[in-house]
Scaffold this active site. Structure first.
Site, mmCIF file in Angstrom:
data_model
loop_
_atom_site.group_PDB
_atom_site.id
_atom_site.type_symbol
_atom_site.label_atom_id
_atom_site.label_comp_id
_atom_site.label_asym_id
_atom_site.label_seq_id
_atom_site.Cartn_x
_atom_site.Cartn_y
_atom_site.Cartn_z
ATOM 1 N N GLU A 63 23.532 69.197 53.088
ATOM 2 C CA GLU A 63 23.140 67.800 53.250
ATOM 3 C C GLU A 63 24.363 66.911 53.499
ATOM 4 O O GLU A 63 25.510 67.345 53.383
ATOM 5 C CB GLU A 63 22.353 67.349 52.012
ATOM 6 N N CYS A 72 19.005 72.377 57.711
ATOM 7 C CA CYS A 72 18.194 73.271 56.882
ATOM 8 C C CYS A 72 18.863 74.642 56.744
ATOM 9 O O CYS A 72 19.664 75.058 57.596
ATOM 10 C CB CYS A 72 16.833 73.486 57.515
ATOM 11 N N GLU A 74 17.520 77.556 57.191
ATOM 12 C CA GLU A 74 17.134 78.491 58.262
ATOM 13 C C GLU A 74 18.055 78.362 59.462
ATOM 14 O O GLU A 74 18.503 79.351 60.043
ATOM 15 C CB GLU A 74 15.689 78.219 58.718
ATOM 16 N N CYS A 114 13.062 73.846 62.635
ATOM 17 C CA CYS A 114 13.498 75.231 62.388
ATOM 18 C C CYS A 114 12.589 76.221 63.114
ATOM 19 O O CYS A 114 13.057 77.214 63.662
ATOM 20 C CB CYS A 114 13.539 75.531 60.897
HETATM 21 N N1 THU Z 1 14.979 72.211 53.901
HETATM 22 C C1 THU Z 1 15.389 73.454 54.310
HETATM 23 O O1 THU Z 1 16.558 73.816 54.185
HETATM 24 N N2 THU Z 1 14.462 74.258 54.875
HETATM 25 C C2 THU Z 1 13.151 73.966 55.013
HETATM 26 O O2 THU Z 1 12.392 74.785 55.517
HETATM 27 C C3 THU Z 1 12.636 72.679 54.565
HETATM 28 C C4 THU Z 1 13.633 71.719 54.051
HETATM 29 C C5 THU Z 1 15.964 71.349 53.242
HETATM 30 C C6 THU Z 1 16.351 70.124 53.985
HETATM 31 C C7 THU Z 1 16.822 69.216 52.867
HETATM 32 O O3 THU Z 1 18.177 69.545 52.553
HETATM 33 C C8 THU Z 1 15.959 69.638 51.683
HETATM 34 O O4 THU Z 1 15.435 70.908 52.006
HETATM 35 C C9 THU Z 1 14.830 68.675 51.364
HETATM 36 O O5 THU Z 1 14.068 68.431 52.473
#
Ligand code: THU
Length: 155
Positions: A63, A72, A74, A114
């Site tokens: 983040e 994300c 993925e 993703c």
């Molecule tokens: N996030 C992921 O890493 N993968 C997902 O499939 C959904 C969301 C992360 C993005 C953000 O850092 C946190 O989860 C909250 O949305």
């Protein structure tokens, strides 16, 4: 009027129903959450990819104080895999997520961006990427990324 119905098959499994390779990749995804940098959402996501050559690549969500700059789990894993092993198809993807209370009891599913990114890799190699979505109480298994993104854009 004509109509089409698009069916997305999601297998709902318990830990005992997984094979050894699937269990190992889920463990890698759980371990990957330890690399998450998520001070804003406090939601740690881990992804693990099994490549055709047997390599496992891990990623976690990263983040940023400027929220849209974050990435994300993925895509962190996917782009590392594609950049490091550009000729290796991805065969299996596992995703796990935890909050302050621990791993979630139900699986989370990959966000739209993703799905689109993963689809490019699936299509590029012409081989389906199976997906394992981990929850403490149940695990979802899907056959491909395409099944998660019906009516995909094509040129
Ligand atoms: N996030 C992921 O890493 N993968 C997902 O499939 C959904 C969301 C992360 C993005 C953000 O850092 C946190 O989860 C909250 O949305």
């Amino acid at each position: 009027m004509d109509a089409k119905e698009i069916i997305c098959r999601v297998e709902v499994l318990s830990w005992d129903e997984l094979n050894e390779q699937e269990r190992r990749l889920i463990d890698e995804a759980k371990r990957a959450t330890e690399g998450s940098y998520s001070p804003y959402s406090k939601f740690a996501v881990g992804a693990a990819l099994l490549l055709e050559n047997g390599e496992v690549v891990r990623g976690s969500n990263q983040e940023n104080v400027s929220y849209p700059c974050g990435l994300c789990a993925e895509r962190t894993a996917l782009y590392y895999a594609n950049a490091t092993y550009p000729d290796q198809p991805v065969r299996l993807l596992a995703i796990a997520a935890r909050n302050a209370e621990g791993f979630l009891s139900s699986p989370i599913t990959p966000c739209g961006a993703c799905r689109q990114s993963l689809l490019e890799t699936e299509n590029r190699f012409g081989k389906p990427i199976s997906v394992l979505l981990y929850g403490e109480q149940k695990i979802y298994r899907l056959r491909s990324i395409a099944s998660l993104l019906p009516l995909q854009f094509e040129m």
